[in-house]
Write a protein that holds these residues in place. Structure first.
Motif, PDB file in Angstrom:
ATOM      1  N   ASP A 239       9.637   9.733  71.992  1.00  3.75           N
ATOM      2  CA  ASP A 239       9.377  10.050  73.398  1.00  3.75           C
ATOM      3  C   ASP A 239       8.919  11.500  73.560  1.00  3.75           C
ATOM      4  O   ASP A 239       8.012  11.799  74.357  1.00  3.75           O
ATOM      5  N   LEU A 240       9.547  12.393  72.817  1.00  2.71           N
ATOM      6  CA  LEU A 240       9.194  13.814  72.912  1.00  2.71           C
ATOM      7  C   LEU A 240       7.765  14.049  72.428  1.00  2.71           C
ATOM      8  O   LEU A 240       6.995  14.779  73.053  1.00  2.71           O
ATOM      9  N   VAL A 241       7.408  13.413  71.318  1.00  2.00           N
ATOM     10  CA  VAL A 241       6.048  13.555  70.803  1.00  2.00           C
ATOM     11  C   VAL A 241       5.033  13.050  71.820  1.00  2.00           C
ATOM     12  O   VAL A 241       4.002  13.692  72.070  1.00  2.00           O
ATOM     13  N   LYS A 242       5.310  11.902  72.446  1.00  2.00           N
ATOM     14  CA  LYS A 242       4.383  11.342  73.432  1.00  2.00           C
ATOM     15  C   LYS A 242       4.223  12.263  74.637  1.00  2.00           C
ATOM     16  O   LYS A 242       3.119  12.429  75.166  1.00  2.00           O
ATOM     17  N   MET A 243       5.328  12.863  75.095  1.00  2.00           N
ATOM     18  CA  MET A 243       5.237  13.791  76.221  1.00  2.00           C
ATOM     19  C   MET A 243       4.354  14.987  75.871  1.00  2.00           C
ATOM     20  O   MET A 243       3.501  15.401  76.668  1.00  2.00           O
ATOM     21  N   CYS A 244       4.570  15.537  74.686  1.00  2.00           N
ATOM     22  CA  CYS A 244       3.777  16.709  74.270  1.00  2.00           C
ATOM     23  C   CYS A 244       2.304  16.354  74.141  1.00  2.00           C
ATOM     24  O   CYS A 244       1.425  17.138  74.515  1.00  2.00           O
ATOM     25  N   GLU A 245       2.020  15.161  73.632  1.00  2.00           N
ATOM     26  CA  GLU A 245       0.622  14.739  73.503  1.00  2.00           C
ATOM     27  C   GLU A 245      -0.003  14.470  74.865  1.00  2.00           C
ATOM     28  O   GLU A 245      -1.196  14.760  75.074  1.00  2.00           O
ATOM     29  N   GLN A 246       0.778  13.957  75.799  1.00  2.00           N
ATOM     30  CA  GLN A 246       0.234  13.629  77.117  1.00  2.00           C
ATOM     31  C   GLN A 246      -0.270  14.863  77.849  1.00  2.00           C
ATOM     32  O   GLN A 246      -1.286  14.806  78.560  1.00  2.00           O
ATOM     33  N   VAL A 247       0.398  15.998  77.669  1.00  2.00           N
ATOM     34  CA  VAL A 247      -0.029  17.224  78.345  1.00  2.00           C
ATOM     35  C   VAL A 247      -0.736  18.178  77.381  1.00  2.00           C
ATOM     36  O   VAL A 247      -1.033  19.320  77.734  1.00  2.00           O
ATOM     37  N   ASP A 248      -0.991  17.698  76.152  1.00  2.00           N
ATOM     38  CA  ASP A 248      -1.648  18.521  75.125  1.00  2.00           C
ATOM     39  C   ASP A 248      -0.965  19.885  74.999  1.00  2.00           C
ATOM     40  O   ASP A 248      -1.607  20.936  75.056  1.00  2.00           O
ATOM     41  N   MET A 249       0.357  19.861  74.817  1.00  2.00           N
ATOM     42  CA  MET A 249       1.092  21.115  74.711  1.00  2.00           C
ATOM     43  C   MET A 249       0.675  21.864  73.446  1.00  2.00           C
ATOM     44  O   MET A 249       0.655  21.305  72.350  1.00  2.00           O
ATOM     45  N   ARG A 250       0.351  23.130  73.614  1.00  2.00           N
ATOM     46  CA  ARG A 250      -0.075  23.997  72.513  1.00  2.00           C
ATOM     47  C   ARG A 250       0.907  25.156  72.373  1.00  2.00           C
ATOM     48  O   ARG A 250       1.556  25.571  73.328  1.00  2.00           O
ATOM     49  N   GLY A 251       0.968  25.697  71.161  1.00  2.00           N
ATOM     50  CA  GLY A 251       1.785  26.876  70.925  1.00  2.00           C
ATOM     51  C   GLY A 251       1.259  28.049  71.729  1.00  2.00           C
ATOM     52  O   GLY A 251       0.049  28.201  71.904  1.00  2.00           O
ATOM     53  N   ARG A 252       2.155  28.891  72.197  1.00  2.00           N
ATOM     54  CA  ARG A 252       1.768  30.043  73.019  1.00  2.00           C
ATOM     55  C   ARG A 252       1.811  31.351  72.232  1.00  2.00           C
ATOM     56  O   ARG A 252       1.813  32.424  72.796  1.00  2.00           O
ATOM     57  N   GLY A 253       1.842  31.260  70.898  1.00  2.00           N
ATOM     58  CA  GLY A 253       1.925  32.465  70.093  1.00  2.00           C
ATOM     59  C   GLY A 253       0.592  33.063  69.725  1.00  2.00           C
ATOM     60  O   GLY A 253       0.534  34.159  69.175  1.00  2.00           O
ATOM     61  N   GLY A 254      -0.509  32.358  70.000  1.00  2.00           N
ATOM     62  CA  GLY A 254      -1.825  32.909  69.695  1.00  2.00           C
ATOM     63  C   GLY A 254      -2.767  31.889  69.089  1.00  2.00           C
ATOM     64  O   GLY A 254      -3.932  31.805  69.454  1.00  2.00           O
ATOM     65  N   ALA A 255      -2.272  31.071  68.138  1.00  2.00           N
ATOM     66  CA  ALA A 255      -3.150  30.125  67.461  1.00  2.00           C
ATOM     67  C   ALA A 255      -3.433  28.891  68.298  1.00  2.00           C
ATOM     68  O   ALA A 255      -4.455  28.224  68.109  1.00  2.00           O
ATOM     69  N   GLY A 256      -2.542  28.536  69.228  1.00  2.00           N
ATOM     70  CA  GLY A 256      -2.761  27.381  70.092  1.00  2.00           C
ATOM     71  C   GLY A 256      -2.719  26.056  69.348  1.00  2.00           C
ATOM     72  O   GLY A 256      -3.420  25.110  69.699  1.00  2.00           O
TER      73      GLY A 256
END
Length: 504
Positions: A44-61
């Motif tokens: 479920d967590l993976v699907k949520m992250c994919e749904q909003v295309d969550m990217r890292g906020r440290g620089g590389a995205g």
């Protein structure tokens, strides 16, 4: 934090929710503001992250869901096969899920960044929520928070105590490269906190050789907000392609939460900061935008890329009017050269050449082609991304300040002083420093040639010490410069030994 940091938001707070009422959110305040912790299963967590295309906020995205899947592919976990494992990894030997480690990378080595320190200092439970969500999904309780700031370390320790969480804090030495993922892993493992020199994926072998999920502080805070709001409500801010908000550090002293899609000019106006002759976006490994680019730039990966910029780690540094742009760029290039790990040719030899070329450009004796040549020699060949990031910073400055370069070439100077408006860290005395006896110095300039990372020459040919600590890999070069000074004016002060990472 050594400087007073103001916090604001555009379009409504999420990460900074509650900041208008509380200086710091303890556990009770955090739960009142953000609600109680929810722990979704891995798939479920993976699907949520994919749904909003969550990217890292440290620089590389980097896509966060891919990091989750990569770690899940290497541990034995009941729901791992439902998480869409990466190709070719099903046959690999897996570790018990309990061996996996979640690392919150709170190492902000960049002098212009304050957002992670703000989050760890004022909303530590939001960050720990995100870390605990990820750890629970992977089937582990091993959480490590790596920080550089004393204030952040105290705040996180207090939050861990309130939650009775099985997590530990590791203190890192504050250096520009200390936030690189390999350097963080090495520090946690008790090794020298520098990039490892070869690419090692933390998901395969990280802390104690175990599969490790490592991401920066804001990423875990965003994960907590996503889990609390759900994908649909989370995506109500931002753009269709890049949902949500992000944190920015403006001018090194203002932290602003803004939705993706916000014009950069609107962010600067909200902060009361004029763009000046240029704006550096993405920090000291980022790129310069001229006034025209600033006017068209939109806060998003696509929007920044369209004008030749990057969001990176959310660092926005406008250059003030009245200071010499080339002098400011050369000052930062020297700092970056000194901050390298000194373990490969592009850093040990290439970056000093870049500084020499920038010094020549600033005094009017060099050319933009000289800088391009020096910056291009080591690109793509470094042991880590530091030489490439430094080259990107310098090359974008050559383009953004082309008119200023012509003025310098015509008269040796633009007539403006270098105020040092771009932030640099204040040396803490943990390493040695270079000093000059002005009663002896005759302005020979040999020291600036031998250690350009630490010393530059002013318009009259006299040395200017940048004031940064001497890294261990430069000690021999500094000693040679001291020994070769014709006037015996150069000396070293303090302890020429690095400070290791501290655990707690």
């Amino acid at each position: 934090m050594t400087r007073a940091i103001t916090v604001a938001n555009i379009g409504g707070p999420r990460l900074t929710l509650g900041f208008e009422r509380f200086e710091r959110l303890d556990l009770d305040r955090h739960q009142a503001v953000h609600g109680r912790l929810s722990l979704p299963p891995l798939d479920d967590l993976v699907k949520m992250c994919e749904q909003v295309d969550m990217r890292g906020r440290g620089g590389a995205g980097f896509p966060f869901a891919r990091k989750l899947r990569a770690v899940a592919a290497r541990v034995v976990h009941p729901s791992a096969d439902q998480a869409g494992l990466l190709p070719g990894e099903r046959g690999e030997t897996r570790r018990p899920a309990a061996d996996a480690v979640v690392v919150v990378n709170g190492a902000e080595g960049e002098p212009g960044s304050q957002k992670d320190k703000v989050l760890l200092g004022r909303a530590p439970h939001l960050v720990l929520d995100g870390a605990q969500i990820a750890a629970s999904a992977l089937g582990t309780q091993r959480i490590v928070v790596a920080v550089e700031s004393d204030e952040a370390a105290r705040s996180v320790r207090a939050a861990i105590g309130e939650r009775r969480l099985a997590a530990r804090v590791v203190r890192l030495t504050e250096r520009f490269i200390s936030g690189e993922s390999g350097a963080v892993i090495r520090a946690i493992n008790g090794e020298t906190p520098i990039p490892p020199g070869r690419k090692v994926r933390a998901a395969a072998s990280g802390v104690d050789g175990c599969p490790t999920l490592l991401s920066n502080t804001e990423t875990f805070a965003q994960l907590a907000v996503l889990t609390s709001l759900g994908p649909d409500l989370y995506a109500s801010a931002g753009t269709g392609e890049e949902p949500g908000t992000t944190l920015l550090t403006i001018g090194g002293t203002q932290v602003v939460e803004a939705p993706y899609g916000t014009p950069l000019a609107a962010v600067l106006e909200h902060c009361g900061v004029p763009p000046g002759p240029g704006v550096l976006v993405g920090g000291y490994h980022g790129q310069w935008l001229g006034p025209a680019g600033v006017g068209r730039a939109v806060l998003s990966r696509a929007g920044m890329k369209a004008v030749g910029g990057t969001v990176g780690a959310g660092i926005i540094l406008p250059l003030a009017e009245g200071t010499c742009p080339l002098g400011e760029v050369t000052r930062i290039a020297s700092y970056l050269a000194a901050q390298s790990a000194g373990q490969c040719g592009p850093c040990r030899l290439g970056l000093p050449d870049v500084v020499r070329a920038m010094n020549a450009l600033t005094d009017g004796s060099g050319s933009a082609d000289d800088v391009r040549r020096a910056a291009g020699i080591g690109r793509g060949r470094g042991a880590c991304s530091h030489p490439d990031g430094t080259a990107r910073f310098v090359l974008s400055a050559v383009e953004a300040f082309a008119a200023d370069i012509e003025v310098h070439r015509g008269g040796g100077s633009c007539g403006l002083p270098v105020f040092g408006v771009l932030p640099l860290p204040v040396p803490d005395g943990s390493e040695g420093r270079v000093a000059i006896d002005w009663s002896r110095c005759d302005g020979h300039g040999l020291c600036a040639y031998l250690v350009p990372e630490l010393i530059q020459l002013d318009r009259y040919g006299f040395p200017v010490v940048l004031g940064t600590d001497v890294p261990s890999w430069l000690e021999k070069d500094v000693q040679r410069a001291v020994a070769m000074c014709p006037a015996l004016a150069l000396r070293m002060t303090g302890d020429l030994s690095g400070t290791p990472a501290r655990r707690s």
